[in-house]
Design an enzyme around this catalytic site. Structure first.
Site, PDB file in Angstrom:
ATOM      1  N   ASP A 262       0.845  -1.195   0.000  1.00 17.15           N
ATOM      2  CA  ASP A 262       0.000   0.000   0.000  1.00 17.15           C
ATOM      3  C   ASP A 262       0.884   1.250   0.000  1.00 17.15           C
ATOM      4  O   ASP A 262       0.670   2.181  -0.777  1.00 17.15           O
ATOM      5  CB  ASP A 262      -0.900  -0.028   1.241  1.00 17.15           C
ATOM      6  CG  ASP A 262      -1.777   1.205   1.319  1.00 17.15           C
ATOM      7  OD1 ASP A 262      -2.342   1.593   0.281  1.00 17.15           O
ATOM      8  OD2 ASP A 262      -1.891   1.790   2.422  1.00 17.15           O
ATOM      9  N   ASP A 266       2.004   4.041  -3.398  1.00 18.38           N
ATOM     10  CA  ASP A 266       1.755   5.489  -3.424  1.00 18.38           C
ATOM     11  C   ASP A 266       3.054   6.208  -3.780  1.00 18.38           C
ATOM     12  O   ASP A 266       3.060   7.151  -4.578  1.00 18.38           O
ATOM     13  CB  ASP A 266       1.245   5.996  -2.062  1.00 18.38           C
ATOM     14  CG  ASP A 266      -0.282   6.084  -2.003  1.00 18.38           C
ATOM     15  OD1 ASP A 266      -0.948   5.331  -2.738  1.00 18.38           O
ATOM     16  OD2 ASP A 266      -0.813   6.917  -1.224  1.00 18.38           O
TER      17      ASP A 266
HETATM   18  C1  IPM Z   1      -5.384   1.445  -1.855  1.00 22.32           C
HETATM   19  C2  IPM Z   1      -6.086   2.181  -0.765  1.00 22.32           C
HETATM   20  C3  IPM Z   1      -6.841   1.190   0.114  1.00 22.32           C
HETATM   21  C4  IPM Z   1      -5.813   0.242   0.696  1.00 22.32           C
HETATM   22  C5  IPM Z   1      -7.701   1.826   1.202  1.00 22.32           C
HETATM   23  C6  IPM Z   1      -8.703   2.798   0.632  1.00 22.32           C
HETATM   24  C7  IPM Z   1      -8.383   0.797   2.063  1.00 22.32           C
HETATM   25  O1  IPM Z   1      -5.197   2.953  -0.033  1.00 22.32           O
HETATM   26  O2  IPM Z   1      -6.068   0.798  -2.672  1.00 22.32           O
HETATM   27  O3  IPM Z   1      -4.162   1.500  -1.918  1.00 22.32           O
HETATM   28  O4  IPM Z   1      -5.248   0.499   1.764  1.00 22.32           O
HETATM   29  O5  IPM Z   1      -5.570  -0.779   0.073  1.00 22.32           O
HETATM   30 MG    MG Z   2      -3.221   2.939  -0.845  1.00 19.85          MG
END
Ligand code: IPM
Ligand code: MG
Length: 369
Positions: A262, A266
């Site tokens: 996660d 990003d």
């Molecule tokens: C992602 C998002 C989700 C995650 C959230 C919205 C639960 O951040 O798809 O990366 O943590 O997987």
């Molecule tokens: Mg995420």
């Protein structure tokens, strides 16, 4: 004829999936690709009005589709975690979409890192286990905590007891990996690398600290590497965050457990040019998969026409690939790269267009052929 489910969800989810559907319409106009789409009213508005996160039968209805196109979820009026766990994470685990595929590539001219060599990292994030089990809670002196979770492979119950002589309150969150879960994750990762003609997989973890789960994961990956006659590299997640900045071109297929995945993806989205460009596929190789932009619902800019639709359009491209339509997927990729190269983009990328104009531009390029 492909049967799709459309879940715009919250905030800019609607804006960007509208754009994605417009692009899909353009594709179907000039190719043999045909579809119908059923709209699912899942998200914060319905939850606030009726208290329903997912209605009975919705998961089954989604399971019967060829693919799901998802916008975003999250609303400041709802306590953090309710929609995320009750909708998105629930769908990923109920539909057994155990791989989250997130490619990170140099997108010119927006890539902020000026490197001589381009990079093309395929993050394969495990998508149903680890610290995303939803097994958390609190326990205090002399108390018990019952935690449970369901996955396709198992129903799990764990009880924790805190001795009465420990006078303290604790909060816990369990990160769990099952053998079957890691085996299928490893198998998918090696096959993915093989399909790209690569000879190695990088596994990211924190096996020097969380030895229980990530030591187990390493053992299974090593075994699979042998079976596939492939190389396996290990990277600690902190070092990987650094390496993504200093030498991203060294990585190809990167397998990463759920929580670290996660975070790193990003970072990856920014690395390639911005969160508005990152698309992802929640993949069930044996069932229905779900495609979404990596970004969230950004409620503050919803409906204003400034959301960048490219991540959602690239999610359509991934969906077309998954549906076995590589030529149609290529039409989308080509149109998006044309629009990026000419700066026909939204303000987050320094452009002057709004969401709808970018969608029009991409659709027009596709129609032109
Ligand atoms: C992602 C998002 C989700 C995650 C959230 C919205 C639960 O951040 O798809 O990366 O943590 O997987
Ligand atoms: Mg995420």
């Amino acid at each position: 004829m492909k049967h799709l489910a459309l879940i715009p969800g919250d905030g800019i989810g609607k804006d960007v999936t509208d754009a994605g559907m417009q692009v899909l319409d353009a594709v179907s106009e000039i190719s043999s690709f045909n579809y119908d789409a059923e709209l699912f009213d899942i998200g914060s508005e319905r939850y606030l009005a009726s208290g329903t996160l997912l209605e009975a039968g919705e998961i089954e209805a989604l399971r019967s589709k060829d693919a799901i196109y998802f916008g975003a979820i999250g609303d400041p009026r709802v306590r953090p975690g309710v929609l995320e766990q009750g909708v998105l994470l629930r769908l990923r685990s109920a539909l057994d979409q155990y791989i989250n595929f997130r490619p990170v590539t140099s997108i010119h001219p927006y890539v902020p890192l000026k490197r001589e060599t381009d990079f093309d990292i395929h993050f394969l994030r495990e998508n149903t286990e680890d610290f995303y089990m939803g097994m958390g809670g609190r326990v205090s002196s002399g108390g018990d905590l019952e935690l449970s979770a369901s996955r396709r492979m198992y129903d799990l119950k764990i009880s924790l007891h805190l001795d009465a002589d420990v006078e303290e309150d604790f909060a816990v969150e369990l990160g769990l990996l099952s053998r079957k879960g890691v085996e299928r994750f490893a198998e998918y990762s090696f096959r993915h690398a093989e399909s790209l003609g690569q000879d190695r997989v990088t596994l990211v973890d924190k096996a020097n600290v969380c030895t229980g789960i990530y030591g187990f994961q390493r053992e299974i990956f090593k075994q699979k590497a042998k079976e596939h006659d492939m190389e396996l590299d290990f990277m600690f997640v902190d070092a990987m965050a650094m390496a993504m900045i200093t030498r991203p071109e060294r990585y190809g297929t990167v397998a990463v457990p759920n929580l670290f995945g996660d975070i790193l993806t990003d970072l990856g989205a920014q690395l390639q040019g911005g969160l508005g460009l990152g698309a992802s596929g929640n993949i069930n190789p044996e069932g229905v998969s779900m495609f979404e932009p990596i970004h969230g619902s950004a409620p503050d800019i919803a409906g204003k026409g400034i959301a960048n639709p490219i991540a959602a359009v690239m999610a359509v491209k991934m969906m077309l690939d998954n549906l076995g339509c590589p030529e149609e997927a290529e039409m989308v990729r080509k149109a998006v790269s044309g629009c990026l190269a000419e700066g026909k983009v939204t303000p987050d990328l320094g452009g002057k267009l709004n969401t709808w104009q970018v969608a029009d531009d991409i659709a027009a390029r596709i129609l032109k052929g």
